[in-house]
Design an enzyme around this catalytic site. Structure first.
Site, PDB file in Angstrom:
ATOM      1  N   VAL A   2       0.752  -1.242   0.006  1.00  0.00           N
ATOM      2  CA  VAL A   2       0.031  -0.473  -0.045  1.00  0.00           C
ATOM      3  C   VAL A   2       0.529   0.762  -0.041  1.00  0.00           C
ATOM      4  O   VAL A   2       0.780   2.133  -0.390  1.00  0.00           O
ATOM      5  CB  VAL A   2      -0.908  -0.258   1.872  1.00  0.00           C
ATOM      6  CG1 VAL A   2      -1.919   1.048   0.914  1.00  0.00           C
ATOM      7  CG2 VAL A   2      -2.261  -0.573   1.429  1.00  0.00           C
ATOM      8  N   CYS A   3       2.002   0.882   1.034  1.00  0.00           N
ATOM      9  CA  CYS A   3       2.848   2.480   0.677  1.00  0.00           C
ATOM     10  C   CYS A   3       3.073   3.232  -0.730  1.00  0.00           C
ATOM     11  O   CYS A   3       3.349   4.605  -0.319  1.00  0.00           O
ATOM     12  CB  CYS A   3       3.828   1.941   2.029  1.00  0.00           C
ATOM     13  SG  CYS A   3       3.744   1.241   3.102  1.00  0.00           S
TER      14      CYS A   3
END
Length: 182
Positions: free
Chosen positions: A50-51
């Site tokens: 997700v980062c």
């Protein structure tokens, strides 16, 4: 659990950084941003899933933040060397590619701890985002579960509302009327 920092002086920090192009090591402290707005955001770890969606979206919007006299600084518990490797890894291989802001290393976890986003038992940060005004006061904070990315558009909207100096109703956007206190 994140404590309330809004309305309080932002916790000071000193961190080693890597430039957004992945070439230069440096350092950053809260005082470096005095006189400007700062979006300080935490993410759990380099080389995760997700980062990079959040980091690259913020990087793509960096000119919009700069137009609002706002700097961006990303922070995780990884080393400056890990940050550099991630920036220099191709996007197709889960890398970031070049960014328009630096990433800071919080190896000691002191910055995440001071901002109330450290998950002590895991040794990583939650997704915390803080808007700090030019005098060093926290004006906005949001902390997400690590499975859910944040919204660049909402961060920009809130920043613009804070900079407008007025009472902003729900979904306020630049050009909308402020509320009048009676």
């Amino acid at each position: 659990m994140a404590e309330r920092l809004v309305g309080r002086p932002a916790p000071d920090f000193n961190a080693e950084t890597v430039s957004g192009d992945g070439q230069e090591f440096g350092s950053a402290s809260l005082s470096d941003y005095r006189g400007k707005w700062l979006v300080l955001f935490f993410y759990p770890l380099d080389f995760t899933f997700v980062c990079p969606t959040e980091i690259t979206a913020l990087s793509l919007a960096a000119d919009q933040f700069k137009a609002l006299d706002t700097e961006i600084l990303g922070v995780s518990v990884d080393s400056k060397h890990s940050h550099r490797a991630w920036i220099n890894t191709p996007v197709a291989d889960n890398g970031l590619g070049q960014l328009n802001f630096p990433l800071a290393a919080d190896i000691t976890k002191s910055i995440a701890r001071d901002y109330g986003v450290l998950i002590e038992e895991e040794g990583i940060a939650l997704r915390g985002l803080y808007i700090i005004d030019p005098e060093g006061e926290v004006k906005y904070q949001v902390v997400n579960h690590n499975d859910v990315g944040r919204s660049v558009e909402e961060t920009l909207r809130v920043l613009q509302a804070l900079q407008s100096g007025g009472l902003c109703p729900i979904n306020w956007k630049p050009g909308d009327q402020h509320l009048v206190a009676k």
